[in-house]
Every structure is written in C-alpha cells, then in structure tokens.
Scaffold this motif. Sequence first.
Motif, mmCIF file in Angstrom:
data_model
loop_
_atom_site.group_PDB
_atom_site.id
_atom_site.type_symbol
_atom_site.label_atom_id
_atom_site.label_comp_id
_atom_site.label_asym_id
_atom_site.label_seq_id
_atom_site.Cartn_x
_atom_site.Cartn_y
_atom_site.Cartn_z
ATOM 1 N N ARG B 26 0.836 -1.197 0.000
ATOM 2 C CA ARG B 26 0.000 0.000 0.000
ATOM 3 C C ARG B 26 0.867 1.242 0.000
ATOM 4 N NH1 ARG B 26 -5.010 -1.894 3.146
ATOM 5 N NH2 ARG B 26 -6.232 -0.108 2.529
ATOM 6 N N GLN B 30 -4.203 2.367 5.842
ATOM 7 C CA GLN B 30 -5.600 2.556 6.193
ATOM 8 C C GLN B 30 -5.776 3.676 7.232
ATOM 9 O OE1 GLN B 30 -7.470 -1.201 6.838
ATOM 10 N NE2 GLN B 30 -9.431 -0.449 6.123
ATOM 11 N N LYS B 163 -15.521 -0.323 7.063
ATOM 12 C CA LYS B 163 -14.347 -1.195 6.880
ATOM 13 C C LYS B 163 -14.160 -1.541 5.405
ATOM 14 C CE LYS B 163 -12.134 -5.035 9.305
ATOM 15 N NZ LYS B 163 -11.266 -5.184 8.162
ATOM 16 N N HIS B 164 -15.266 -1.610 4.675
ATOM 17 C CA HIS B 164 -15.182 -1.988 3.277
ATOM 18 C C HIS B 164 -15.736 -0.913 2.366
ATOM 19 C CE1 HIS B 164 -15.164 -5.893 5.420
ATOM 20 N NE2 HIS B 164 -14.239 -6.168 4.520
ATOM 21 N N THR B 255 -6.063 0.595 -5.715
ATOM 22 C CA THR B 255 -6.200 1.165 -4.378
ATOM 23 C C THR B 255 -6.956 2.485 -4.488
ATOM 24 O OG1 THR B 255 -4.011 0.277 -3.900
ATOM 25 C CG2 THR B 255 -4.966 1.764 -2.280
ATOM 26 N N THR B 275 -7.746 7.967 4.352
ATOM 27 C CA THR B 275 -7.753 6.516 4.493
ATOM 28 C C THR B 275 -7.586 5.922 3.106
ATOM 29 O OG1 THR B 275 -8.836 4.609 5.501
ATOM 30 C CG2 THR B 275 -10.238 6.095 4.267
ATOM 31 N N TYR B 277 -8.727 2.216 0.586
ATOM 32 C CA TYR B 277 -9.306 0.896 0.427
ATOM 33 C C TYR B 277 -8.515 0.167 -0.651
ATOM 34 C CZ TYR B 277 -13.316 2.679 3.017
ATOM 35 O OH TYR B 277 -14.117 3.222 3.975
ATOM 36 N N GLN B 278 -8.156 -1.073 -0.394
ATOM 37 C CA GLN B 278 -7.448 -1.854 -1.388
ATOM 38 C C GLN B 278 -8.425 -2.812 -2.062
ATOM 39 O OE1 GLN B 278 -2.743 -2.757 -0.843
ATOM 40 N NE2 GLN B 278 -4.142 -4.147 0.028
ATOM 41 N N ASP B 280 -8.772 -5.824 -2.072
ATOM 42 C CA ASP B 280 -9.345 -6.897 -1.252
ATOM 43 C C ASP B 280 -10.270 -6.361 -0.170
ATOM 44 O OD1 ASP B 280 -7.337 -5.693 0.099
ATOM 45 O OD2 ASP B 280 -6.242 -7.508 0.606
ATOM 46 N N GLU B 281 -10.480 -5.037 -0.141
ATOM 47 C CA GLU B 281 -11.429 -4.478 0.812
ATOM 48 C C GLU B 281 -12.687 -3.983 0.111
ATOM 49 O OE1 GLU B 281 -7.771 -3.199 3.684
ATOM 50 O OE2 GLU B 281 -8.685 -1.754 2.340
#
Lengths: 323, 323, 323, 323
Positions: B26, B30, B163-164, B255, B275, B277-278, B280-281
């Motif tokens: 990253r 986050q 979170k997502h 990302t 923040t 998010y990648q 996988d999020e």
Amino acid sequence: MGFKKTKFNPESDLGFGTQAVTKNQRLLNQDGSVNVKRTGLSFFNTSNNYHRLITMRWTHFWLLVLAGYLIVNLLFATIYMSIGIEKLIGIQGHTTWEKFWDAFFFSAQTVSTVGYGHMYPYGMLASTVSAIESMIGLLAFALATGLLYGRFSRPSARIVYSKHMIVAPYLNGQRAFMFRFANQRRSTLIDLEVEVNLSYIEVVDGKPTRRFVQLELERKRVSLLSLNWTVVHPLDDNSPLKDVTHEDLIKAEATFAILLKAFDDTFSQTVHSRTSYQYDEVVWGAKFKPAFDRDEQGGIVLDLSRIGEYDKVDLPVLVKQLI
Amino acid sequence: MGFKKTKFNPESDLGFGTQAVTKNQRLLNQDGSVNVKRTGLSFFNTSNNYHRLITMRWTHFWLLVLAGYLIVNLLFATIYMSIGIEKLIGIQGHTTWEKFWDAFFFSAQTVSTVGYGHMYPYGMLASTVSAIESMIGLLAFALATGLLYGRFSRPSARIVYSKHMIVAPYLNGQRAFMFRFANQRRSTLIDLEVEVNLSYIEVVDGKPTRRFVQLELERKRVSLLSLNWTVVHPLDDNSPLKDVTHEDLIKAEATFAILLKAFDDTFSQTVHSRTSYQYDEVVWGAKFKPAFDRDEQGGIVLDLSRIGEYDKVDLPVLVKQLI
Amino acid sequence: MGFKKTKFNPESDLGFGTQAVTKNQRLLNQDGSVNVKRTGLSFFNTSNNYHRLITMRWTHFWLLVLAGYLIVNLLFATIYMSIGIEKLIGIQGHTTWEKFWDAFFFSAQTVSTVGYGHMYPYGMLASTVSAIESMIGLLAFALATGLLYGRFSRPSARIVYSKHMIVAPYLNGQRAFMFRFANQRRSTLIDLEVEVNLSYIEVVDGKPTRRFVQLELERKRVSLLSLNWTVVHPLDDNSPLKDVTHEDLIKAEATFAILLKAFDDTFSQTVHSRTSYQYDEVVWGAKFKPAFDRDEQGGIVLDLSRIGEYDKVDLPVLVKQLI
Amino acid sequence: MGFKKTKFNPESDLGFGTQAVTKNQRLLNQDGSVNVKRTGLSFFNTSNNYHRLITMRWTHFWLLVLAGYLIVNLLFATIYMSIGIEKLIGIQGHTTWEKFWDAFFFSAQTVSTVGYGHMYPYGMLASTVSAIESMIGLLAFALATGLLYGRFSRPSARIVYSKHMIVAPYLNGQRAFMFRFANQRRSTLIDLEVEVNLSYIEVVDGKPTRRFVQLELERKRVSLLSLNWTVVHPLDDNSPLKDVTHEDLIKAEATFAILLKAFDDTFSQTVHSRTSYQYDEVVWGAKFKPAFDRDEQGGIVLDLSRIGEYDKVDLPVLVKQLI
C-alpha cells in the motif's frame, strides 16, 4: 532565440514593480527572504518586536532571556539595597558586596516564585516590592515561555529544493524546465500549490525594464506530497522561454521565484515556502536521478540528501532552430 | 472488461509518481499515513522534533517528561555535590549517598519552583546554580506543558470509515462504488470536501506503470455532517471503472485513496483525514444498512459501531456484458 | 460629468444598507474601524469580554492586571482577618493595621505561589482558604498571562497607507485613481488581495440614497509584497468615476473603503487591514515618488515614511470634455 | 400552490439523507446544534474529551477543576499517611484526622508549588512522592489553565438572529423571504458568506421523503458587517417557494437551515454560526423596522435587542393566483 512576448500578466510581478532593476542582485534570496531593507520607522515603533523575537536565532533568543533575567534581578537587588538591606531577613552577607548578592538571589527566588524563605521581606516597603516583583516575574516568564513555545511550535515549511533548476527532455521531443523538492519534515503536506514566477530584464526603448511572467506548469497542485515532487514547466508554444538559450538567460538576468503553499497535517495550519533559482543555477541538459531506494522489505526510502542529484543528458534539438 | 482509458489527470497522483510501482504494498495506509521512510537528514537536524513530540504515543510522551525531570535533577544534584554539599543548608543525610539524594530533592524543589526552604543554597556559587536552575525549570516546564496542551488540543479529525468499500446498485440500473463515514467526535463538521483517487497498475509497453485517476463523485461537498455520509462514485460512462471486475481490481492492485477536509467547529480549524481501500477491501454486491435508530422520543441515535454494516444484494447486470 | 450608472453590484455595500445616509460622517474610519455604536446587550453579557481585553490599550491592560492583583489580595487579607489573624503563624505586625498588611502580603505570596513560608496558615480554616487562594492564583495568572501573550502575538496587519488617494495620469492618455501602501512589519506578506468599495450619495426621486460600487482594479492580487504596492483603478469606460470631477466627489460625499487581506509569514495566519479615503483626501493631478533608495551595496532600502509622497503633475485632458 | 420542482441539488441536504424523516422534529436546532445523538464508542474512547471540556458550561468547568484539585490532594494525603505521617516534618495535628488534613494541605502546597516550607518531606520516600507530586501539579495545572484560556479565547461567532423569518414585499411587486442578523460582539466580521437550505417533506410514491434545496439569495456575500444584514431570498421564477402558502409550509414541515461563515478580526480566525427557522417561525406579510438610532452627534447606534422587530404589512397579491 530570446524571450517570447507574452500577454501582460499583472499578477505575477511579486510586487517589485518594473522600475526596481537591480543589476546582478537577487530580489528573492535562495532561502526565500526578500532582498529589501526597511527604514522610516521610529525607534519606539513596536511593529517588529514579535517578528524579531520569533524569528531570531536560538542562541540569540537564549542570550536575551538570560540577559533579561540578569537585568531584572540586578535592578531589584539595587532597589532592595536602597530600601535598606536590613529589611530582608535572613541575609547572611557581611560586606556590602555580599549583601548585594544576597539581595540579588532573593530577587531571583522571588521572580521565579521559588521562594525558599530563608530570606524574606520585612516591613511594608520591602514586602510591597517583593509582591510586585513576583507579579512581574509571573508575567515576564509567561512572555518568555510563550515565545519559547511559540518559536518551537511555529508552523513553517521545511522544504529541500534541488540545488539546480534543470532543462530536461520532455514528452514528444520537447524540453522542459524542472526543479524538484521534498518535505524535510515527517509531517504530511496536503493540498500543495506551487507558483513559478520568472523575472527578466528587457530593453524597452533603450531602457532596461524588469518583466515578470508567471510560468505555466504541467501540474500546479498535488493532493498529498508523499515522495518528492518534480515541478515541470514545459517549453511549449505558450512558454515565453521556448527558444531561449543559456546566454539569453544570463543576459536578461533571469530569475525564477518559487512560491509554495501547503497544509501541514502536524501543525494543522497552512504553511508557505519560497525559493529562487538564478540564471547561473540552471543546468542545461540534465535529468533528475530517483531519490528513493528500497529497503529489505521492499518499502520506499526517500533520501533527502539526493533531491538535487541529476545525470547529464542530451537535449532534443529545437525544431525551430533547424529551419 | 478492464479499466477504461481516461484523460490524463495530472492532479491526482498524490505525488507518488508513476515509477513507484510497489508490488503488493500500500502507498497510503488505512490509518492515513504514507508508506515512505525518510533518510538523508543529519542527526542534529531539528526539523522533526516538534512532529515527534506532538505525534508520539501518550505513554512515550509521559515517559519522556518523567525521564527529562529525572535527568535534570540528577545532573543538578551532581553539580551541587561537586560545588560542595555543605553549601546546601538543611541537608540531613549522613552518607554521601544520602547527601546526593538530598541534593537531588533540593534540585527537584528548585526546578519545580516549590521551594519549601528547609534546604536552601548558601554562598555565591550554589545560589547562582539554583537561580539558573529555577529559570531553566520554568522554561523547560513551559515546553513540556505547552506540548501537553498542544497534544491535547491539536485539531484533528477522528472519522470512522466503513471497513469496506462496496459496489452497490445505483439509480437507473447502474452500479456505484460507495463507502461511508461518520464523525467520531461530537464536534460539528462543516464544509466537508472529499476526494477519491484511484491508483492501479497498467502494463504499458510490457512495463508495469502506476496510473492515477481522480474519481468523479455524486457529491463531493456537504455543508454540514450531521449523520453519516455515504460517498458515491457512480459507474457511469465517465467512470474508468465502468466495466471493471473484481479480478481486474486484483490484477491491477487497485487502491482507492480517500482525502477528506472539513472545518471542525470545536477546534475552530480546518481538519483533514485520510484513508485507503485496497482491492481486497471491496465487497461486490452490497448495500449499507442504516446506522441510526430512534430513541423513545423519536430522536435520531447514530451508532458509530455500525458504520460499516451492509447487506449482501444482487448487482444489476451490466448491459455491455450482455451484448 | 457626474457618476456613471453602473450595474447593481449587490456585494459591495459593506453591509451598511442604502438607508444609512450620514451627512458628513465617515462610515469606515481611516484606522479601519467602523463608525457604529452598539446597544441592547444586557450588562452581564460576556460577548465582548475577550474583545475588550485583547484590544484595550496596553496602559489600560497593565492597570487592570495591577488592580486585579490588588483587589484579590485585599479581599483575601480581609478573609484572613475575619478568620482570625492568629491563624497566620509568623505575623509580625502589632497594630490591626500592620496585621492587615501582613495578611495582605501573605495573600500576595500565596496567590503568586512564591510562598516564602515565614508566614504560613495554621488550622483547618486558614489552610483551606490559602489552598483555595493558591488555586485561584494559578488560574487567574494563567488568564492574565494568556491574555498578555495573546495580545503580544495576535496576528494583525500593520500597513502604512499613503495619506492621500491621488488621481494620476495612466496608460494611453487615461487617468486613474491610485493609492499606495507597504508593510510596516518585517514579516513577509503573501497572497495579498485588495478590494476598493466606493460609496456615494445619489438623489433618487428627490431622496438622497447611498450607493455602493466595487471598483475594478488593474490588479487585485499580488503573490508577495516585497516593496510597496500601488493600487490602481483606471478611469476607463467601465469605471463609474470616468467623468467625475472633484466637485462631484464632494457633493456626493464619496468615500473609498479599502479592504486588504494577506497571509503573514511570521504569524502564519491570514491578516486583514482596512482603511478609507474621503473626497477631501483625494489629490487631483499627482504622481507617487519612489519610496526606496539604494544603499552603498546597491541594495534596495524602502523608506516607510515616504509611502505617501507625491509630485503634482498635469492630468491628461478628458476627451469627452473637449467635445 | 405547493413547492415547485427544482433541479436535484446534491450539495444542499446537510448530510441528513432523504430517509431521515422525523415527524415534528427539527434536524437543526435554533441554537445551531444538530439533533442527533451518538452511541457506539467505547467508554474509554478519548475522542470527545477535548470537546466536552471546551464546550461544557462554565459552572461545570469550575466544579470539575475544584473537584480535580480536591481529589488529587485527598489521594496524595492518603499516600503520605500510608508512607508514615512522621515523614512530613512540621505536622502539627495530634489526632489521625488532624494529621490527615495536615497531609492534605501539605499536598495542596506542593501541587500548587506554593511550598511555604513549614511542612516538608523527610527521607527518600516522602521526598520522592512530593517531587512527583509537584511535577504532576505543574502538568495538571497547565492542562487546566490551558483549557481555561482556550475556553475564554475560543473563536466563535455570537450572532443575534431575528426571532422570525418574514415574507415581505420585494422589488417589482414580488415577495421575498427575509431574516436579519447582527454581530453581538464588537469585533469586526469580514468576508461573510451565508447559505440558506430549505428542507421539506414531499410524498413520492405514497412515501414521505425529505427534500433539500439550497435557496438562491439576492446576496450571499458581504465584505464587512457594520450594521445588520437582511438576507433576502426573492420569490422569483427560480424559487421553489414561489407559489407556496403558509399551509404548504406547515404540511411539508418546511425548515430553513442557515449557515453563516465569516472572518472575525479580533480572533483572527474564521468563525461559523448556524440557526434554523421552522414553518411556525415564518411571519407572512411583515417588514423589518430599522434597528438603529442616531445619537446626539448624529452617529449610528445599533440596538441589538431590536434585530427581530417588524411591522405587519400587506403582501403583494401573487399574479398567478389571480389567473
């Protein structure tokens, strides 16, 4: 060859005015300060007290605080002496000199509000003086400590600029003026805006006149400065520098003033930084080397000492010059 | 399938540059910090002192203050010992060790300006040292307390992000990327602006290159944040993500960097939050659940722990995929 | 002759409204303050406490601090007397008067936390009072010293404006209204923006009505103020003042309100400055003299006392007047 | 009749979202606070400590400081008792209770750094505790005094709004919604910007949905607030309220949210103010009375208590209603 005529851009002369032609002298220094002295303020004008105290060197600041502490105590020691040293109970000196120093240390203990109490004032007058002294002490130390913390926490940018501005090959066989910088602090810079103002001397009706142009940049804003930022002025058709040569820059005493503005996330404030590049700080035909490495985990490590490193390269030949 | 070509958007690469391809790493964490280390500053460079002291963990800060207090007192105790402990009147220790601690506590009483006075300096030298010590004490405690209050009152945003990031059904059978956030603090946030920057890796001439695009949002400014705000990037014709699949995101290591800016009414300052998010999020096919309830009086109660809650839903089939 | 009709410009009336016709009275004073008093706040309203304490004159501020110190100590001395002066051990006075002053100085030593200790409280009541007093002392001195440093470090612009606004010859045989200013402080001003609002009285339906127009400037922003800045309103076809004469200005009670905004690099804050020029402060036919000299090294020296100096010149004849 | 359809204006819903229909409940209170509670933070979350301490009522703040002082001293008195009260030299109490209070006052003298010295610690343990206590005292009082001054000097707007929003006759036989405000503080407000957001409930597909529209204003910015400012939303063809009646407002639970932003010249900071008007706070057919008088010298005196005063007037008949 030479500087291309550009539209009059009234907002880019940095307030110097066209008359201020200064032969072989920078208007804006490399550290961002302006090369102008000021007179005409009376000695008692207080406009610059805060500025002086907050921007003076740390050694000067400490000397000033120490000197102030010394002078206040010498002054009050003299007052206690003139009131009569016998009004300070607990004085142990015998000679006048010793008594003076006892008064001096009593003063120090009062002004710092330590107040051990092995010496204490007796009678109306000495008590009044010590009561006033402790009040003055609290206020004076509040100023000193306020300045101390103010100096320490003052929002300011610390930017490492590349030592040279370079002329580098650019997209589509063009050239571009470039310089690079990074944040010396570990704080995060947000919403960066950069402005590049070129000033040069042009002979108008046989009279040298200073011209100012704001150069257009490939990008003038960045959301977040994470590594370094290479600021690029492409030498395209809109650029007044399109066909300019190194000799033109020297003859015209060209100077590039750089104005940078950003929000510092640690100070929670907007900070500014300025620098300038002069004609003799421009390198023709160069390319910046990457200033970062990988550590063992593959993470990026930015080396601030390499912000200015470049390789010499050939510049694309200008099409116009060929014709 | 895949990422749509978009116009070059020079203001959205967050200053990372296209070269900085970091496999499986990253760039923006986050918690909003940037994944870059810095070297090249000399040991004595003071650029980061303030940053370190204001951002270090509270336990470290307290330990540092305690250690500083201890060291100063040990130092001055040693000085008083070397001057001659008999110059401190009222010392009660008998062994050298006891005397040293008496000097230590005399120093503590001086540096904190308590000055009980059962011990006090005698003679020129000890008096001078204690006068200097009380001055140093006042200045040092001013720095410490300034930092303490500075840390406590430092303007900063505390935002709870979902979170997502979800891909949800949107108006007219479209899809949209969405994430949600709320203010953890009870202060009022005014004039919020949000910016979403997508970065992904594209193979150009067989070489992986990092691309950056600023995503267009259904709304990028809100006057006042009262509940939560669901930020929406509609997957319409302007979106580079229109036909993208989960696999595309993974392959391109996509990302999303989120930059938020607002005015905090309690701090009376502009605050920023970041923040990321990648790939996988990102949850495909979901809808955020309301995060608020009604209390008995019918008032709205926002539950910050439910900002990230979603229900799985079916996504509208993409028209293009059908053809 | 007279004022040209201009489009209604709703954002330039400075919030005075058209009704507020004040014969022969400035709305905005030359020092930038507004000529309006306020009533209707109850005596106990605290809205203006901070404003008063931070803007009062220094002599008043010092007197207030001294008076507060005196009153607190008189008050507590009275309390100690009523508790019973014998509860203060170490009192040396014999008469009630002497004892009162002893209590007064004990109070002073407590409130300033000097605490010599030759006097100290005995028993529950006196100890409680002195414990409360030292707490009050710490808080009260924190307010006083906070205000002291707040006053000292308050971000504010100190601008020297030219005493007169001049009507000077301008490009292409035109005229222009001009005034000049410089920064009295040694701090650097960045991103300056200036706004000039003209207000004048017009007779509409036999009723005098105040009109407001924002004047267009040759330049309204400067990146950096290094020397002085001459603000220019050209009397071209867009100007409501194009054909105006000195007599018109007098009859219409014309006033120019100047609003200046800049970022001060020392305060690290945005600062504002205001001033105004009235019809009788306009000089027709003048040209500002340069306000800077060269020192021996050829460096520029700006003389702040010469910001307002001008030479009388002939104005170009207005073409319209000829016809 | 009823609300006119307007273009979707995604930036004016104040972040409430369309779902949050709250029957007979204000979203934004008249004092500008938002009608939303928050849960979901753990008890130990510190996000709101600063907010609570800086916004709590003054009486609560003073009680908290007093309670903290009391508790710290009780705590340390207990520690001194458990170490052994004979380690405090100068204790004069005889019973355990008296000794406890002696320890309590010794603690108070240590924590406030008064340190009279008639009591002082003896031995390693008591000395260490008192050395730590004086350090804690300095840091704790720094927090308390920082908060005290922070509360006192916190930049905030104090605006007097008219109690009612009025519907008044406007230019050319039109109507307009108007409200009025003035600055309660004597500080100068610069660069004021105002935003009026209307929210109302509309039945869409049989489901009540909250709509949000930002209303256009005759003027939304003023350079300087000298008197009062009457904010005007003209009921012209662009207004969603053009043909609306009092009954429409009630049925739709219309609320006007007012957001004001300005630069305060005393605080040298941007300040914000918010308020709201509900359907039942709208007066149909009214005109604000001037809120200022002349004093003997002809100067303007603004009466803040009369900001809300109006006269009832007849409204122009709407042309559309006639047809």
